[in-house]
Design a protein around this motif. Sequence first.
Motif, mmCIF file in Angstrom:
data_model
loop_
_atom_site.group_PDB
_atom_site.id
_atom_site.type_symbol
_atom_site.label_atom_id
_atom_site.label_comp_id
_atom_site.label_asym_id
_atom_site.label_seq_id
_atom_site.Cartn_x
_atom_site.Cartn_y
_atom_site.Cartn_z
ATOM 1 N N LEU A 86 0.838 -1.194 0.000
ATOM 2 C CA LEU A 86 0.000 0.000 0.000
ATOM 3 C C LEU A 86 0.875 1.248 0.000
ATOM 4 O O LEU A 86 1.773 1.388 0.827
ATOM 5 C CB LEU A 86 -0.916 0.028 1.228
ATOM 6 N N MET A 87 0.578 2.153 -0.918
ATOM 7 C CA MET A 87 1.250 3.445 -1.003
ATOM 8 C C MET A 87 0.242 4.515 -0.579
ATOM 9 O O MET A 87 -0.748 4.759 -1.263
ATOM 10 C CB MET A 87 1.735 3.698 -2.442
ATOM 11 N N GLY A 113 1.547 12.014 7.286
ATOM 12 C CA GLY A 113 2.349 10.911 6.778
ATOM 13 C C GLY A 113 2.567 9.832 7.822
ATOM 14 O O GLY A 113 2.484 8.638 7.528
ATOM 15 N N LEU A 114 2.824 10.244 9.053
ATOM 16 C CA LEU A 114 3.009 9.270 10.132
ATOM 17 C C LEU A 114 1.702 8.549 10.457
ATOM 18 O O LEU A 114 1.711 7.373 10.823
ATOM 19 C CB LEU A 114 3.579 9.961 11.365
ATOM 20 N N ARG A 115 0.573 9.250 10.302
ATOM 21 C CA ARG A 115 -0.722 8.570 10.496
ATOM 22 C C ARG A 115 -0.932 7.513 9.424
ATOM 23 O O ARG A 115 -1.480 6.428 9.710
ATOM 24 C CB ARG A 115 -1.863 9.596 10.471
ATOM 25 N N LEU A 116 -0.511 7.809 8.197
ATOM 26 C CA LEU A 116 -0.642 6.821 7.127
ATOM 27 C C LEU A 116 0.181 5.575 7.434
ATOM 28 O O LEU A 116 -0.282 4.450 7.241
ATOM 29 C CB LEU A 116 -0.189 7.436 5.799
ATOM 30 N N VAL A 117 1.395 5.779 7.934
ATOM 31 C CA VAL A 117 2.246 4.636 8.292
ATOM 32 C C VAL A 117 1.608 3.838 9.418
ATOM 33 O O VAL A 117 1.561 2.599 9.387
ATOM 34 C CB VAL A 117 3.656 5.123 8.690
ATOM 35 N N ALA A 118 1.104 4.533 10.429
ATOM 36 C CA ALA A 118 0.471 3.850 11.556
ATOM 37 C C ALA A 118 -0.764 3.064 11.116
ATOM 38 O O ALA A 118 -1.087 2.017 11.694
ATOM 39 C CB ALA A 118 0.093 4.863 12.632
ATOM 40 N N ALA A 119 -1.447 3.568 10.080
ATOM 41 C CA ALA A 119 -2.643 2.888 9.581
ATOM 42 C C ALA A 119 -2.313 1.686 8.705
ATOM 43 O O ALA A 119 -3.210 0.903 8.377
ATOM 44 C CB ALA A 119 -3.511 3.875 8.805
ATOM 45 N N GLY A 120 -1.039 1.553 8.310
ATOM 46 C CA GLY A 120 -0.655 0.386 7.529
ATOM 47 C C GLY A 120 -0.041 0.660 6.178
ATOM 48 O O GLY A 120 0.134 -0.266 5.380
ATOM 49 N N ALA A 121 0.322 1.914 5.890
ATOM 50 C CA ALA A 121 0.961 2.211 4.612
ATOM 51 C C ALA A 121 2.383 1.668 4.600
ATOM 52 O O ALA A 121 3.142 1.884 5.546
ATOM 53 C CB ALA A 121 0.975 3.711 4.362
ATOM 54 N N ASP A 122 2.739 0.976 3.536
ATOM 55 C CA ASP A 122 4.108 0.516 3.360
ATOM 56 C C ASP A 122 4.996 1.635 2.826
ATOM 57 O O ASP A 122 6.212 1.636 3.049
ATOM 58 C CB ASP A 122 4.147 -0.660 2.377
ATOM 59 N N ILE A 123 4.391 2.576 2.103
ATOM 60 C CA ILE A 123 5.084 3.683 1.446
ATOM 61 C C ILE A 123 4.245 4.937 1.619
ATOM 62 O O ILE A 123 3.007 4.862 1.600
ATOM 63 C CB ILE A 123 5.260 3.395 -0.061
ATOM 64 N N VAL A 124 4.894 6.084 1.787
ATOM 65 C CA VAL A 124 4.195 7.371 1.778
ATOM 66 C C VAL A 124 4.640 8.125 0.531
ATOM 67 O O VAL A 124 5.827 8.390 0.341
ATOM 68 C CB VAL A 124 4.502 8.206 3.035
ATOM 69 N N ASP A 125 3.676 8.454 -0.335
ATOM 70 C CA ASP A 125 3.959 9.126 -1.602
ATOM 71 C C ASP A 125 3.721 10.627 -1.435
ATOM 72 O O ASP A 125 2.578 11.067 -1.312
ATOM 73 C CB ASP A 125 3.055 8.556 -2.692
ATOM 74 N N ARG A 325 -1.957 2.676 -4.797
ATOM 75 C CA ARG A 325 -1.782 4.050 -4.313
ATOM 76 C C ARG A 325 -3.150 4.543 -3.832
ATOM 77 O O ARG A 325 -4.079 4.702 -4.640
ATOM 78 C CB ARG A 325 -1.229 4.933 -5.430
ATOM 79 N N VAL A 326 -3.277 4.799 -2.509
ATOM 80 C CA VAL A 326 -4.593 5.034 -1.923
ATOM 81 C C VAL A 326 -4.565 6.186 -0.921
ATOM 82 O O VAL A 326 -3.532 6.493 -0.334
ATOM 83 C CB VAL A 326 -5.122 3.761 -1.223
ATOM 84 N N HIS A 327 -5.732 6.799 -0.736
ATOM 85 C CA HIS A 327 -5.907 7.814 0.300
ATOM 86 C C HIS A 327 -6.278 7.174 1.634
ATOM 87 O O HIS A 327 -5.778 7.581 2.681
ATOM 88 C CB HIS A 327 -7.029 8.793 -0.087
ATOM 89 N N ASP A 328 -7.188 6.200 1.597
ATOM 90 C CA ASP A 328 -7.788 5.621 2.813
ATOM 91 C C ASP A 328 -7.030 4.342 3.186
ATOM 92 O O ASP A 328 -7.442 3.228 2.857
ATOM 93 C CB ASP A 328 -9.270 5.344 2.571
ATOM 94 N N VAL A 329 -5.933 4.519 3.906
ATOM 95 C CA VAL A 329 -5.017 3.408 4.147
ATOM 96 C C VAL A 329 -5.605 2.370 5.094
ATOM 97 O O VAL A 329 -5.498 1.161 4.849
ATOM 98 C CB VAL A 329 -3.676 3.939 4.685
#
Length: 357
Positions: A86-87, A113-125, A325-329
């Motif tokens: 997930l990006m 960006g850190l919230r995206l990682v905490a939610a499960g993003a493997d990558i932050v674009d 590549r998603v908004h809702d991680v």
Amino acid sequence: MAGTRHYLRPAALHAGAEAERLTAAGRARPILGGGWACSLFEALRWPTDGPLESVWVDAGEIAARDDPLLAHLTAPRPAPFDRPRLMGILNVTPDSFSDGGQHQGADAAVAHGLRLVAAGADIVDVGGESTRPGAVEVPAEEELRRVLPVVQRLAGQGATVSIDTRKASVMRAAVAAGAQIINDVSGLAHDPASLEVAASCNAFVVLMHMQGTPATMNVAPRYERCALEVFDHLAGRIEACTAAGIARTRLIVDPGLCFGKHEPENLDILRNLALFHGLGVPVLLGASRKGWTAALETGWRAGERLPSTLAATLWGLNQGIQLFRVHDVAEHRQLLTAWEALAGLAPEKNDRTGEAE
């Protein structure tokens, strides 16, 4: 297009435990380096001056055809793209189509960006220039001001960062600041220096297809057979990259939903997603919050398209796509985890199975 072009589309894909059973029984051919198999292929021929020809080939017959595309289909995909990833999208812009203005300023952007990682993003674009339909180009100096501190701080906190840009100067500075992926909607064609910059570093590179420019791409796009033409374009960009010294193992392709495409073209690409495995590199799907089914979406604003986005992601998972590549991680992480369990794919050692329910 010169001569006759050939394509090979996996038409019946199987994942995980089912792939293993069918392969062991001789009913399917392993693809994508393992974990996947295909029991039925569509072999396509498209002459310059003739109709498209299609032949169905089963797993037992495919090897006898000596199709060079089969080597691309069966080759392993490089880690970490040997399984779905997930990006998470982080637009540091005032005018992106869905979340423009929501994460302006380094502090707000890094926090998201850190919230995206905490939610499960493997990558932050991280992107500092909107490429929505009708968008105008942002000067490189302004784009750098927006993205560079965000990339540096996120990478410094351990996030895997991608830089979403068409400009060589932004690519160079972002990679120096810690970005590990270059995501270019022009496929390294917008800026003449982009190929050299990408060749000089070790970053992965996402090559996206776009017909025209963001300012004009959706005015009147024209295709005869969209999915095949996008395949040909991306094959050409891969050739340009490898000729410039960029290893094929560092390349990822994105067919570019809604970038110079209307609903018929978007649906043609989605229905033929597995075709792009024939390019021999990981495939990214960017369907998040886009109006790819515009005729069905009366009243569906960008922020209300989570269900249709999840449908596209589930479709892509069943087609073997490696990157989303998603908004809702958080919602996509739950979907991906459930799908992997149903497919019988072994969870990663660092997964979330130990969390309390």
